[in-house]
Design an enzyme around this catalytic site. Structure first.
Site, PDB file in Angstrom:
ATOM      1  N   TYR A 175       1.044  -1.166   0.013  1.00 42.40           N
ATOM      2  CA  TYR A 175       0.198   0.140   0.218  1.00 42.40           C
ATOM      3  C   TYR A 175       0.838   1.096   0.012  1.00 42.40           C
ATOM      4  CZ  TYR A 175      -3.848   3.227   1.180  1.00 42.40           C
ATOM      5  OH  TYR A 175      -4.684   4.288   1.118  1.00 42.40           O
ATOM      6  N   LYS A 179       1.295   3.641  -3.429  1.00 38.91           N
ATOM      7  CA  LYS A 179       0.619   5.194  -3.249  1.00 38.91           C
ATOM      8  C   LYS A 179       2.089   6.020  -3.611  1.00 38.91           C
ATOM      9  CE  LYS A 179      -3.647   4.690  -2.139  1.00 38.91           C
ATOM     10  NZ  LYS A 179      -4.652   4.911  -3.223  1.00 38.91           N
ATOM     11  N   GLY A 237      -2.751   0.306  22.772  1.00 36.20           N
ATOM     12  CA  GLY A 237      -3.820   1.305  22.595  1.00 36.20           C
ATOM     13  C   GLY A 237      -3.308   2.636  22.739  1.00 36.20           C
ATOM     14  N   ARG A 241      -4.279   8.534  16.078  1.00 40.54           N
ATOM     15  CA  ARG A 241      -4.520   8.930  14.753  1.00 40.54           C
ATOM     16  C   ARG A 241      -5.345  10.139  14.741  1.00 40.54           C
ATOM     17  NH1 ARG A 241      -2.006   5.058  13.792  1.00 40.54           N
ATOM     18  NH2 ARG A 241      -2.242   3.369  12.485  1.00 40.54           N
ATOM     19  N   ARG A 311      -0.191   9.409  13.834  1.00 35.84           N
ATOM     20  CA  ARG A 311      -0.430   9.945  12.385  1.00 35.84           C
ATOM     21  C   ARG A 311      -1.277  11.198  12.865  1.00 35.84           C
ATOM     22  NH1 ARG A 311      -3.541   6.254   8.914  1.00 35.84           N
ATOM     23  NH2 ARG A 311      -1.672   5.287   8.619  1.00 35.84           N
TER      24      ARG A 311
HETATM   25  N1  UDP Z   1      -7.454  -0.690  15.493  1.00 38.75           N
HETATM   26  C1  UDP Z   1      -8.034  -1.089  16.462  1.00 38.75           C
HETATM   27  N2  UDP Z   1      -9.135  -1.898  16.545  1.00 38.75           N
HETATM   28  C2  UDP Z   1      -9.662  -2.490  15.491  1.00 38.75           C
HETATM   29  C3  UDP Z   1      -8.868  -1.616  14.181  1.00 38.75           C
HETATM   30  C4  UDP Z   1      -8.038  -0.920  14.120  1.00 38.75           C
HETATM   31  O1  UDP Z   1      -7.537  -0.694  17.765  1.00 38.75           O
HETATM   32  O2  UDP Z   1     -10.599  -3.082  15.317  1.00 38.75           O
HETATM   33  C5  UDP Z   1      -6.332   0.455  15.584  1.00 38.75           C
HETATM   34  C6  UDP Z   1      -5.215   0.067  14.679  1.00 38.75           C
HETATM   35  O3  UDP Z   1      -4.173  -0.538  15.326  1.00 38.75           O
HETATM   36  C7  UDP Z   1      -4.675   1.626  14.167  1.00 38.75           C
HETATM   37  C8  UDP Z   1      -5.954   2.265  14.271  1.00 38.75           C
HETATM   38  O4  UDP Z   1      -6.841   1.729  14.911  1.00 38.75           O
HETATM   39  O5  UDP Z   1      -3.689   2.023  15.296  1.00 38.75           O
HETATM   40  C9  UDP Z   1      -6.412   2.688  12.933  1.00 38.75           C
HETATM   41  O6  UDP Z   1      -6.420   1.452  12.241  1.00 38.75           O
HETATM   42  P1  UDP Z   1      -7.213   1.341  10.589  1.00 38.75           P
HETATM   43  O7  UDP Z   1      -7.221   0.080  10.450  1.00 38.75           O
HETATM   44  O8  UDP Z   1      -8.600   2.079  10.925  1.00 38.75           O
HETATM   45  O9  UDP Z   1      -6.401   2.283   9.690  1.00 38.75           O
HETATM   46  P2  UDP Z   1      -4.942   2.710   9.752  1.00 38.75           P
HETATM   47  O10 UDP Z   1      -4.842   3.789  10.218  1.00 38.75           O
HETATM   48  O11 UDP Z   1      -4.049   1.593  10.214  1.00 38.75           O
HETATM   49  O12 UDP Z   1      -4.689   2.634   8.055  1.00 38.75           O
END
Ligand code: UDP
Length: 349
Positions: A175, A179, A237, A241, A311
């Site tokens: 990915y 990109k 945890g 983001r 992020r």
């Molecule tokens: N995450 C989580 N539980 C879930 C799915 C994702 O805690 O059921 C966390 C994951 O570890 C990351 C964040 O949520 O830190 C965002 O993950 P996502 O898959 O939405 O997108 P990413 O930002 O990784 O592209």
């Protein structure tokens, strides 16, 4: 499927700038996806309510990964082509804009489909740029905040000029690197052929329309709430983001199409708050009309390792050059999304 009130808000926020699409011919690749379906609905509503002359939209999608939902054709100005942009013949045009929103954005799916993920961003982007070049169309490319990889904390919030911290060999490389190559194609077609390219880098966009089987954090948490299960927060945890509600994001994407400086890339997101996934679960608990509990859990095998620990975008460039200004705060966005998801996911069964 989507909320009319959200579409109304996008149109109101675009205001007269939207007239830039009057009479335009647009090719939309990835029209079956989460963002693509918003583009279709917004263009349709622009045609019925706003534009002096309707625009014509050709939608392209292979309707494979993550877009099993039927895309209904809301009006006569929209035609649907079922095709794979990496290999099949493309519609001929003429086109004034090509919007490349085709891709596999959920980590769960790009882990499962690494080659398709890489190719749609590389071969797919190259083919669409060739078409844009031959038709003198403007080109809007959907890149990703993932191109920054796991940024050095000194570069968070992250500017467009940050070069990234990305692995070529990691489980996310299909990915991230895809990109990045897609962006390089845009840079080359702009520099050598004078194509008016713009790149957007979305930062965790969420909202109604995300499918229950998307497996990103927002639909996962909403689905767990609907099913009375604890929210599963991966790892410790502490990873962060920022989340951008779809209305803000769509306004940003459309402003980039209309006002983007040729050749430039823009972060599109909402920089506040930068929130840990543990805190996000607590926010869901605070706004949910249904009971919510949450627990830390080990990363599942289906989720690609090596995730970014932080992020968060710096959006000053988009503010300055596009007049982009996100205005839906996180709690408001969560409430709108959750209200929609409780209804939609219950109906899904
Ligand atoms: N995450 C989580 N539980 C879930 C799915 C994702 O805690 O059921 C966390 C994951 O570890 C990351 C964040 O949520 O830190 C965002 O993950 P996502 O898959 O939405 O997108 P990413 O930002 O990784 O592209």
């Amino acid at each position: 499927m989507l909320l009319d009130t959200d579409i109304d808000e996008v149109l109101a926020r675009l205001g007269t700038a939207a007239q830039g699409f009057s009479g335009a011919r647009v090719l939309l690749a990835g029209g079956g996806g989460f963002l693509g379906r918003y583009f279709i609905e917004i263009f349709h509503r622009l045609n019925t309510d706003v534009l002096e002359k309707p625009c014509r939209i050709a939608v392209l999608d292979n309707f494979k990964v993550g877009s099993k939902v039927d895309v209904s054709v809301p009006g006569p100005d929209i035609e649907i082509h079922s095709a794979d942009i990496t290999a099949d013949p493309l519609p001929e045009g003429p086109f004034d804009w090509i919007i490349h929103a085709a891709g596999i954005a959920s980590p769960y799916y790009y882990r499962a489909y690494p080659l398709e993920t890489l190719e749609v961003a590389t071969a797919g982007t190259k083919r669409l740029l060739e078409l844009a070049n031959s038709r003198r169309a403007r080109f809007l490319y959907f890149s990703s905040s993932e191109i920054y990889g796991d940024p050095d904390p000194a570069h968070v919030p992250t500017l467009e000029s940050y070069r990234g911290n990305v692995a070529t060999l990691g489980p996310r490389a299909c990915y991230d690197e895809g990109k990045r190559v897609g962006e390089t194609y845009c840079h080359i077609f702009h520099g050598y052929h004078g194509v008016h390219t713009n790149i957007v880098r979305p930062f965790n966009v969420f909202g109604p329309g995300m499918q229950q089987q998307d497996y990103r954090v927002m639909p996962n948490f909403a689905s767990q709430i609907v099913n009375g299960a604890p929210l599963r927060v991966y790892g410790d945890g502490g990873q962060t983001r920022t989340f951008c509600y779809i209305v803000d994001a769509m306004v940003g994407f459309l402003l980039a199409a209309l006002r983007g400086v040729p050749g430039e890339a823009y972060n599109i997101g909402n920089p506040r708050p930068e929130i840990s996934m543990g805190e996000l679960a607590a926010r869901f608990q605070a706004v949910s009309p249904l009971p919510v509990s949450y627990q830390l859990t080990e990363y599942p095998d289906s989720y690609p390792a090596d995730e970014p620990m932080r992020r968060c975008p710096n959006i000053e460039k988009a503010e300055r050059q596009l007049d982009f200004s996100p205005s839906v705060d996180l709690d408001d966005g969560l409430k709108r999304f959750l209200t929609w998801a409780i209804d939609a996911y219950r109906r899904d069964g």
